[in-house]
Design a protein around this motif. Sequence first.
Motif, PDB file in Angstrom:
ATOM      1  N   GLN A  89       0.843  -1.183   0.000  1.00  0.00           N
ATOM      2  CA  GLN A  89       0.000   0.000   0.000  1.00  0.00           C
ATOM      3  C   GLN A  89       0.886   1.244   0.000  1.00  0.00           C
ATOM      4  O   GLN A  89       1.686   1.439   0.910  1.00  0.00           O
ATOM      5  CB  GLN A  89      -0.936   0.023   1.208  1.00  0.00           C
ATOM      6  CG  GLN A  89      -1.950   1.150   1.164  1.00  0.00           C
ATOM      7  CD  GLN A  89      -3.067   0.973   2.173  1.00  0.00           C
ATOM      8  OE1 GLN A  89      -2.892   0.309   3.194  1.00  0.00           O
ATOM      9  NE2 GLN A  89      -4.212   1.566   1.896  1.00  0.00           N
ATOM     10  N   ALA A  90       0.732   2.057  -1.027  1.00  0.00           N
ATOM     11  CA  ALA A  90       1.443   3.312  -1.143  1.00  0.00           C
ATOM     12  C   ALA A  90       0.588   4.433  -0.571  1.00  0.00           C
ATOM     13  O   ALA A  90      -0.640   4.317  -0.512  1.00  0.00           O
ATOM     14  CB  ALA A  90       1.790   3.595  -2.603  1.00  0.00           C
TER      15      ALA A  90
ATOM     16  N   SER B 271      15.212  -5.138  -9.909  1.00  0.00           N
ATOM     17  CA  SER B 271      14.895  -4.047 -10.843  1.00  0.00           C
ATOM     18  C   SER B 271      13.831  -3.125 -10.281  1.00  0.00           C
ATOM     19  O   SER B 271      12.853  -2.783 -10.947  1.00  0.00           O
ATOM     20  CB  SER B 271      14.453  -4.625 -12.196  1.00  0.00           C
ATOM     21  OG  SER B 271      15.452  -5.466 -12.745  1.00  0.00           O
ATOM     22  N   LEU B 272      14.030  -2.698  -9.055  1.00  0.00           N
ATOM     23  CA  LEU B 272      13.025  -1.901  -8.364  1.00  0.00           C
ATOM     24  C   LEU B 272      12.837  -0.540  -9.018  1.00  0.00           C
ATOM     25  O   LEU B 272      13.788   0.068  -9.519  1.00  0.00           O
ATOM     26  CB  LEU B 272      13.407  -1.737  -6.899  1.00  0.00           C
ATOM     27  CG  LEU B 272      13.136  -2.976  -6.040  1.00  0.00           C
ATOM     28  CD1 LEU B 272      13.910  -2.913  -4.735  1.00  0.00           C
ATOM     29  CD2 LEU B 272      11.640  -3.109  -5.769  1.00  0.00           C
TER      30      LEU B 272
ATOM     31  N   THR C 150       7.530   1.857  -4.362  1.00  0.00           N
ATOM     32  CA  THR C 150       7.568   2.408  -3.014  1.00  0.00           C
ATOM     33  C   THR C 150       6.226   2.206  -2.324  1.00  0.00           C
ATOM     34  O   THR C 150       5.183   2.619  -2.838  1.00  0.00           O
ATOM     35  CB  THR C 150       7.919   3.897  -3.051  1.00  0.00           C
ATOM     36  OG1 THR C 150       9.244   4.063  -3.572  1.00  0.00           O
ATOM     37  CG2 THR C 150       7.857   4.501  -1.657  1.00  0.00           C
ATOM     38  N   ALA C 151       6.249   1.561  -1.160  1.00  0.00           N
ATOM     39  CA  ALA C 151       5.023   1.248  -0.436  1.00  0.00           C
ATOM     40  C   ALA C 151       5.388   0.553   0.869  1.00  0.00           C
ATOM     41  O   ALA C 151       6.544   0.173   1.091  1.00  0.00           O
ATOM     42  CB  ALA C 151       4.109   0.342  -1.268  1.00  0.00           C
ATOM     43  N   VAL C 152       4.395   0.386   1.725  1.00  0.00           N
ATOM     44  CA  VAL C 152       4.511  -0.524   2.852  1.00  0.00           C
ATOM     45  C   VAL C 152       4.082  -1.902   2.364  1.00  0.00           C
ATOM     46  O   VAL C 152       2.997  -2.052   1.799  1.00  0.00           O
ATOM     47  CB  VAL C 152       3.646  -0.090   4.046  1.00  0.00           C
ATOM     48  CG1 VAL C 152       3.727  -1.111   5.172  1.00  0.00           C
ATOM     49  CG2 VAL C 152       4.084   1.278   4.540  1.00  0.00           C
TER      50      VAL C 152
ATOM     51  N   GLN D 103       8.537  -1.023   5.380  1.00  0.00           N
ATOM     52  CA  GLN D 103       8.597   0.062   4.403  1.00  0.00           C
ATOM     53  C   GLN D 103       9.659  -0.205   3.353  1.00  0.00           C
ATOM     54  O   GLN D 103      10.810  -0.524   3.671  1.00  0.00           O
ATOM     55  CB  GLN D 103       8.898   1.390   5.105  1.00  0.00           C
ATOM     56  CG  GLN D 103       9.062   2.574   4.155  1.00  0.00           C
ATOM     57  CD  GLN D 103       7.762   2.987   3.515  1.00  0.00           C
ATOM     58  OE1 GLN D 103       6.759   3.171   4.205  1.00  0.00           O
ATOM     59  NE2 GLN D 103       7.769   3.143   2.192  1.00  0.00           N
ATOM     60  N   VAL D 104       9.279  -0.058   2.093  1.00  0.00           N
ATOM     61  CA  VAL D 104      10.206  -0.113   0.963  1.00  0.00           C
ATOM     62  C   VAL D 104      10.153   1.229   0.252  1.00  0.00           C
ATOM     63  O   VAL D 104       9.078   1.666  -0.180  1.00  0.00           O
ATOM     64  CB  VAL D 104       9.861  -1.249  -0.014  1.00  0.00           C
ATOM     65  CG1 VAL D 104      10.719  -1.159  -1.275  1.00  0.00           C
ATOM     66  CG2 VAL D 104      10.039  -2.599   0.659  1.00  0.00           C
ATOM     67  N   THR D 105      11.295   1.881   0.139  1.00  0.00           N
ATOM     68  CA  THR D 105      11.381   3.165  -0.540  1.00  0.00           C
ATOM     69  C   THR D 105      12.403   3.066  -1.657  1.00  0.00           C
ATOM     70  O   THR D 105      13.563   2.727  -1.414  1.00  0.00           O
ATOM     71  CB  THR D 105      11.776   4.282   0.430  1.00  0.00           C
ATOM     72  OG1 THR D 105      10.831   4.358   1.495  1.00  0.00           O
ATOM     73  CG2 THR D 105      11.822   5.623  -0.293  1.00  0.00           C
TER      74      THR D 105
END
Length: 123
Positions: free
Chosen positions: A39-40, A85-86, A91-93, A118-120
Amino acid sequence: QVQLVESGGGLVQPGGSLRLSCAASGFTLDYYAIGWFRQAPGKEREGVSCISTSDGSTNYADSVKGRFTISRDNAKNTVYLQMNSLKPEDTAVYYCAATPAWGGSCVREYDYWGQGTQVTVSS
């Protein structure tokens, strides 16, 4: 108690990789379908990937197909999401979820949820 704990998130540059982990306690994952969701900010939660119990089949959202891989390690009672390959759009939890399902697709409702990691993705 039943618990799912995500880890492995962080800050990464576009094109980079991360591996998320989902560790289960209070139950064993080998008889559960497992899903990853994200979820962003300002967006609805969306399904990313899942893996079934009956045949081990996997599903991926079109937006991550070919870049993300879901896997299960029953000995460690842990599920992983390898993300390559992000892109900034990733970006989201990220949340993992589990449900006692047998047979059929893993695309379904889930009973147990983790707290998220968290992924940023940013340059």
